[in-house]
Design an enzyme around this catalytic site. Sequence first.
Site, mmCIF file in Angstrom:
data_model
loop_
_atom_site.group_PDB
_atom_site.id
_atom_site.type_symbol
_atom_site.label_atom_id
_atom_site.label_comp_id
_atom_site.label_asym_id
_atom_site.label_seq_id
_atom_site.Cartn_x
_atom_site.Cartn_y
_atom_site.Cartn_z
ATOM 1 N N LYS A 1 93.904 28.441 44.441
ATOM 2 C CA LYS A 1 94.559 29.379 43.528
ATOM 3 C C LYS A 1 93.561 30.424 43.030
ATOM 4 O O LYS A 1 92.416 30.090 42.696
ATOM 5 C CB LYS A 1 95.166 28.608 42.354
ATOM 6 C CG LYS A 1 95.971 29.483 41.388
ATOM 7 C CD LYS A 1 96.636 28.643 40.311
ATOM 8 C CE LYS A 1 97.365 29.526 39.303
ATOM 9 N NZ LYS A 1 98.025 28.740 38.243
ATOM 10 N N SER B 1 102.374 30.366 37.126
ATOM 11 C CA SER B 1 101.392 31.204 37.785
ATOM 12 C C SER B 1 100.922 30.645 39.118
ATOM 13 O O SER B 1 100.141 31.291 39.833
ATOM 14 C CB SER B 1 100.188 31.397 36.853
ATOM 15 O OG SER B 1 99.552 30.158 36.572
ATOM 16 N N SER C 1 103.038 26.281 34.619
ATOM 17 C CA SER C 1 102.593 27.136 35.707
ATOM 18 C C SER C 1 102.569 26.482 37.074
ATOM 19 O O SER C 1 102.498 27.179 38.076
ATOM 20 C CB SER C 1 101.199 27.698 35.403
ATOM 21 O OG SER C 1 101.293 28.773 34.493
#
Length: 465
Positions: A76, A151, A175
């Site tokens: 990520k 996210s 997220s």
Amino acid sequence: MSLTERTATSLLADLNSGALSASELMQETLARIDAVNGRVNAIVGLRDPDTLMAEAAAMDSGPKRGPLHGLPIAVKDLANVAGVLTTFGSPIFADNVPEQDDMIAARMRAAGAILIGKTNTPEFGLGSHTFNPVHGVTRNPYDLSRSAGGSSGGSAAVLAAGMTALADGSDMMGSLRNPAAWNNVYGFRPSWGRVPSEPEGDTFLHQLATLGPMARTPEDIAILLDVISGPDPRQPHGMAVEPVAPLGAADPNGLRIGWLGDWGGAYPMEEGILDLCGDALGVLETLGCAIEPVAPPFSAEAIWQSWIDLRSWQVSTGLAAFLAEGAELKDSAIWETERGLALTAHDVHKASVVRSQWFRAAAALFETYDALILPTAQVWPFDADIPYPTSVAGKAMETYHQWMQVVIPISLLGLPALAVPAGFGAQGLPMGVQIFGPRGSDARLLALGAAYHAATDWPAQRPPL
């Protein structure tokens, strides 16, 4: 079944036995990325293919390095990876190539993973829709016109599209749970402190966000969770943990599960979500669980106020310097930072008192129930070309993130939660539920998830890419 559709568990077994080479897997992985990533935009900063093939060949000729030996993983884009463009979704870091791995990347690399690039994320991870001015929008593999969430939207979309078998995520305000629901995969928010963050800045006060694993099965989640878990002696709140892999399915017969629904109407839900969640509860009932409706155990308004104050306080500590320097930030980052800077110490204390009160109320619930369940999201995946929903079921949202309110009772307390797929709605879009328990119940939740997965295997319904 192609290599890119297989579970991490099966791939790693074959890599370990020699039935599959890292070179073969890397070649198939790069081919899959080439075929689908242009439409999804989930992997960013992909490393040079020839270099990756050379690393895979070195894995094949060298000793086994660990439990992830030879497995490609994209990290990520909120974590530094040495030698790989790491932007945090911000123009401020558009050219940032760090020299060292962050801890999560270092642990995966040490376990034998081949780090192939990054997964897309919103700017500084704010908001549950993955778009930013550096890499653009990540789209939902099940409907390219819709959001993949955030996210960890890039991480979830990579899994759904079959580009990797494992992905890392992070979770402050859902997220990794929200994207898991919207991409028909699993996401696990571990007990706070099980997976350490970076040992920099303050390591005592902020207990809202955590790193965690994502995958297409709970068994695969357990493998990555073991790799990234464990205390860091430079941080005060880490916990010693027992391994959870290889994960076995629990016998759910007799478990008592509390269903919180829409928190007595406090959380507006788009049509069809609660019905689909009810189907997931029905699966657990067929496995022998006793499902009981639970009245709201605490004020949703008090939880919300505590959350937005503690969150703004934490976010502002990281972004205040950029704002002071006149850096260009998106509107939600400015809003969070200005709110955080305006809070007094007594405001923060008051918010933490409410958090403590809710923790005690939740502890009382877990004396009665083995686990609790909430929907994972209040809206279906929305139009990828808008920044966020401004209303839910006719109710206007007061902030850029209030439509995600259903995740914060868990986040506020640092509880472990497994986001599991619940199937598809009338428009063919995925949704899920989040199963959570007291701190330290990570292994039990994953084992329950494994039993649920064996009865459903929703991720086997691949997107139409």
